[in-house]
Write an enzyme that holds these catalytic residues in place. Sequence first.
Site, mmCIF file in Angstrom:
data_model
loop_
_atom_site.group_PDB
_atom_site.id
_atom_site.type_symbol
_atom_site.label_atom_id
_atom_site.label_comp_id
_atom_site.label_asym_id
_atom_site.label_seq_id
_atom_site.Cartn_x
_atom_site.Cartn_y
_atom_site.Cartn_z
ATOM 1 N N ASP A 76 22.875 -24.776 -17.749
ATOM 2 C CA ASP A 76 23.882 -23.851 -17.968
ATOM 3 C C ASP A 76 23.399 -22.559 -17.999
ATOM 4 O O ASP A 76 23.852 -21.529 -18.609
ATOM 5 C CB ASP A 76 24.797 -24.258 -19.154
ATOM 6 C CG ASP A 76 24.078 -24.422 -20.305
ATOM 7 O OD1 ASP A 76 22.644 -23.987 -20.080
ATOM 8 O OD2 ASP A 76 24.647 -24.169 -21.528
ATOM 9 N N HIS A 102 2.101 -7.416 -2.758
ATOM 10 C CA HIS A 102 3.240 -7.684 -3.732
ATOM 11 C C HIS A 102 2.475 -8.960 -4.769
ATOM 12 O O HIS A 102 2.811 -9.741 -5.061
ATOM 13 C CB HIS A 102 4.204 -8.289 -2.742
ATOM 14 C CG HIS A 102 5.110 -7.387 -2.105
ATOM 15 N ND1 HIS A 102 5.580 -7.598 -0.665
ATOM 16 C CD2 HIS A 102 5.120 -6.146 -2.199
ATOM 17 C CE1 HIS A 102 6.121 -6.698 -0.515
ATOM 18 N NE2 HIS A 102 5.822 -5.677 -1.112
ATOM 19 N N ASP A 125 1.294 -1.259 -10.623
ATOM 20 C CA ASP A 125 2.543 -0.671 -10.074
ATOM 21 C C ASP A 125 3.583 -1.028 -10.758
ATOM 22 O O ASP A 125 4.181 -2.236 -10.918
ATOM 23 C CB ASP A 125 2.710 -1.296 -8.674
ATOM 24 C CG ASP A 125 3.669 -0.411 -7.955
ATOM 25 O OD1 ASP A 125 4.559 -0.040 -8.477
ATOM 26 O OD2 ASP A 125 3.738 -0.745 -6.851
ATOM 27 N N ASP A 128 9.317 4.424 -10.626
ATOM 28 C CA ASP A 128 8.201 3.440 -9.748
ATOM 29 C C ASP A 128 6.877 4.242 -9.393
ATOM 30 O O ASP A 128 6.746 5.210 -9.204
ATOM 31 C CB ASP A 128 9.059 3.451 -8.433
ATOM 32 C CG ASP A 128 8.148 2.202 -7.528
ATOM 33 O OD1 ASP A 128 7.231 1.848 -7.844
ATOM 34 O OD2 ASP A 128 8.544 2.077 -6.495
ATOM 35 N N HIS A 136 1.324 0.130 4.505
ATOM 36 C CA HIS A 136 2.638 0.233 4.194
ATOM 37 C C HIS A 136 3.139 1.672 4.203
ATOM 38 O O HIS A 136 2.351 2.628 4.559
ATOM 39 C CB HIS A 136 2.756 -0.432 2.782
ATOM 40 C CG HIS A 136 2.069 0.418 1.729
ATOM 41 N ND1 HIS A 136 2.397 1.629 1.213
ATOM 42 C CD2 HIS A 136 1.013 -0.117 0.835
ATOM 43 C CE1 HIS A 136 1.537 1.886 0.373
ATOM 44 N NE2 HIS A 136 0.496 0.898 0.074
ATOM 45 N N HIS A 192 9.664 6.065 -0.245
ATOM 46 C CA HIS A 192 11.154 5.308 -0.238
ATOM 47 C C HIS A 192 11.880 6.270 -1.080
ATOM 48 O O HIS A 192 11.506 6.948 -1.968
ATOM 49 C CB HIS A 192 11.027 3.997 -0.513
ATOM 50 C CG HIS A 192 10.701 3.487 -1.499
ATOM 51 N ND1 HIS A 192 11.178 3.601 -2.710
ATOM 52 C CD2 HIS A 192 9.362 3.171 -2.055
ATOM 53 C CE1 HIS A 192 10.441 3.212 -3.940
ATOM 54 N NE2 HIS A 192 9.217 2.575 -3.344
ATOM 55 N N HIS A 217 14.257 0.725 -4.194
ATOM 56 C CA HIS A 217 14.164 0.943 -2.741
ATOM 57 C C HIS A 217 15.707 1.313 -2.491
ATOM 58 O O HIS A 217 16.456 0.711 -2.126
ATOM 59 C CB HIS A 217 13.797 -0.081 -1.906
ATOM 60 C CG HIS A 217 12.357 -0.526 -2.156
ATOM 61 N ND1 HIS A 217 11.948 -1.403 -1.583
ATOM 62 C CD2 HIS A 217 11.446 0.209 -2.776
ATOM 63 C CE1 HIS A 217 10.672 -1.703 -1.794
ATOM 64 N NE2 HIS A 217 10.247 -0.698 -2.550
ATOM 65 N N GLU A 264 3.423 7.353 -2.339
ATOM 66 C CA GLU A 264 2.499 6.236 -2.418
ATOM 67 C C GLU A 264 1.528 5.785 -1.604
ATOM 68 O O GLU A 264 1.572 4.582 -1.221
ATOM 69 C CB GLU A 264 3.424 4.919 -2.944
ATOM 70 C CG GLU A 264 4.430 4.633 -2.248
ATOM 71 C CD GLU A 264 5.333 3.256 -2.795
ATOM 72 O OE1 GLU A 264 4.412 2.278 -2.831
ATOM 73 O OE2 GLU A 264 6.406 3.448 -2.932
ATOM 74 N N TYR A 319 -6.858 0.195 1.039
ATOM 75 C CA TYR A 319 -7.276 -1.335 0.540
ATOM 76 C C TYR A 319 -8.379 -2.004 1.243
ATOM 77 O O TYR A 319 -8.219 -2.074 2.321
ATOM 78 C CB TYR A 319 -5.696 -2.263 0.336
ATOM 79 C CG TYR A 319 -4.606 -1.849 -0.043
ATOM 80 C CD1 TYR A 319 -4.251 -1.769 -1.231
ATOM 81 C CD2 TYR A 319 -3.752 -0.970 0.726
ATOM 82 C CE1 TYR A 319 -3.195 -1.352 -1.767
ATOM 83 C CE2 TYR A 319 -2.643 -0.020 0.213
ATOM 84 C CZ TYR A 319 -2.452 -0.483 -1.103
ATOM 85 O OH TYR A 319 -1.349 0.483 -1.594
ATOM 86 N N ARG A 367 -4.024 2.693 -4.892
ATOM 87 C CA ARG A 367 -2.708 3.365 -4.378
ATOM 88 C C ARG A 367 -2.219 4.174 -5.536
ATOM 89 O O ARG A 367 -2.851 3.994 -6.897
ATOM 90 C CB ARG A 367 -1.501 2.132 -4.517
ATOM 91 C CG ARG A 367 -0.321 2.758 -4.139
ATOM 92 C CD ARG A 367 0.789 1.678 -3.627
ATOM 93 N NE ARG A 367 1.173 0.738 -4.601
ATOM 94 C CZ ARG A 367 0.781 -0.695 -4.398
ATOM 95 N NH1 ARG A 367 0.169 -0.956 -3.621
ATOM 96 N NH2 ARG A 367 1.328 -1.247 -5.167
ATOM 97 N N GLU A 400 1.079 6.662 -7.091
ATOM 98 C CA GLU A 400 2.488 6.678 -6.637
ATOM 99 C C GLU A 400 3.379 7.490 -7.656
ATOM 100 O O GLU A 400 3.159 7.207 -8.835
ATOM 101 C CB GLU A 400 3.070 5.172 -6.769
ATOM 102 C CG GLU A 400 4.508 5.237 -6.280
ATOM 103 C CD GLU A 400 5.189 4.074 -6.132
ATOM 104 O OE1 GLU A 400 4.680 2.948 -6.702
ATOM 105 O OE2 GLU A 400 6.123 3.996 -5.560
#
Length: 432
Positions: free
Chosen positions: A41, A246, A263, A274, A355, A359, A366, A385, A389, A398, A400
């Site tokens: 539940d 990610h 991040d 962000d 990347h 954004h 996003h 950002e 790497y 990075r 950002e």
Amino acid sequence: MRYEPLKSDLYARHRARFTATLKPNSVAFFNSSDIYPTSADGSFPFKQATDILWLSGVDQEESILVLFPNAPKPEQREMLFLVETNDLIARWEGAKLSKDEARALSGIQSIHWLSDFERVLRDVMAHAHHVYLLGHEHIRRNNPVETREDRFGADLRRRFPNHEYERSAPAMNLLRAVKDPEEVAIMQVAADITAAGYGRVMRFLKPGVWEYELEAEFLHEFVRLRSHGFAYTPIIGSGANACVLHYITNDAQVHDGDMVLFDVGAVYGNYACDVTRCFPANGRFTPRQRQVYEAVLRVEKAAMNLLKPGVRLPDYHVQVGELMTEELIGLGLITREDVAHQDPAWPAYKKYFMHGTSHYLGLDVHDYGPWDGSEIKEGMVFTVEPGIYIPEEGLGIRIEDDIVVTKGEPINLTKAIPKEVDEIERIMASGN
Ligand code: GLY
Ligand code: MN
Ligand code: MN
């Protein structure tokens, strides 16, 4: 409420902008998101659909917003349908919105309980010609789960097949991208809470701590400051983990000599922050870490100043790619020869920066916004950002920030979060 709601006149302006885009004799529907099940539940915490939030501020499950600007009955021009609150619900879950509270929050006068919906729907559909529904039209959306909105739309199309169905997404996409001053102000609160989290983590970071301990420090600070928590699943990657774009397991121990990539952003009043920062675990950059870090920082600062009204996002991304290409040549990671022979569809710099640079940011991380090559407008909010790497060196950087586009200098909502090398080393040496 845990957060200070925005004033209802903001939502009235949003509705007016949206309804101005509709064809004559149109009705538009917006639904809350579902409360998604886990197992037995159990359920995930409720997270409101951002379209109904943007148009009404109603942060409650099962709500339906109906906008029918040419309705023959004036009381049907704007309506909200809400789950009826009662003593039993109040006892178990706490009270839901009363009609008066919903009026004050949204500025909508016609508030109904959901039990009225079927009767009013038949009346509305008898008079409307076009029906505006939301589809899944975000360019990055990739999720097969059927939403409440999907079920609602499918049911309506089945029951009323002779209406003309239209898409709400194109207008919402354009409108939501440009933020009102009240939205920028609440995003600044999310940024300030995020900054407090980074301050706490800079004091806590040292060799030997675990990535999840760092995550816990952020969460403590965010929730303490009335945030509901993370705006997105936080990425805390030490050493080579920073190169996994990610990386969300956050389960490694931080070692002496590692750079740690964070991040992490807070949500406040449903608006997202962000931010990415990278700090040396022991408080001192090695010469190589500093060299790569400063290359990313130069690109980030230059990119920020390219985000001006009238610039086209594809051109901006090409320019940032050129800046990054020069930095990667300077670092000895790529050569002019590589650039001379590069595939224009996947330039040489993509090997180390794979990347996008920016954004839209807002109610969604996003966020909605046009990706059709149209011009950037004043009031749009973007992340900036860039990153480099280098898994073979166990190093990923990075940086950002969140930027409001203005006619003049961009406003950096996250500028309070340290990013200069000397500043980071000074703060980490002093322990505050
Ligand atoms: N944190 C997600 C992103 O940077 O886009
Ligand atoms: Mn991010
Ligand atoms: Mn981002």
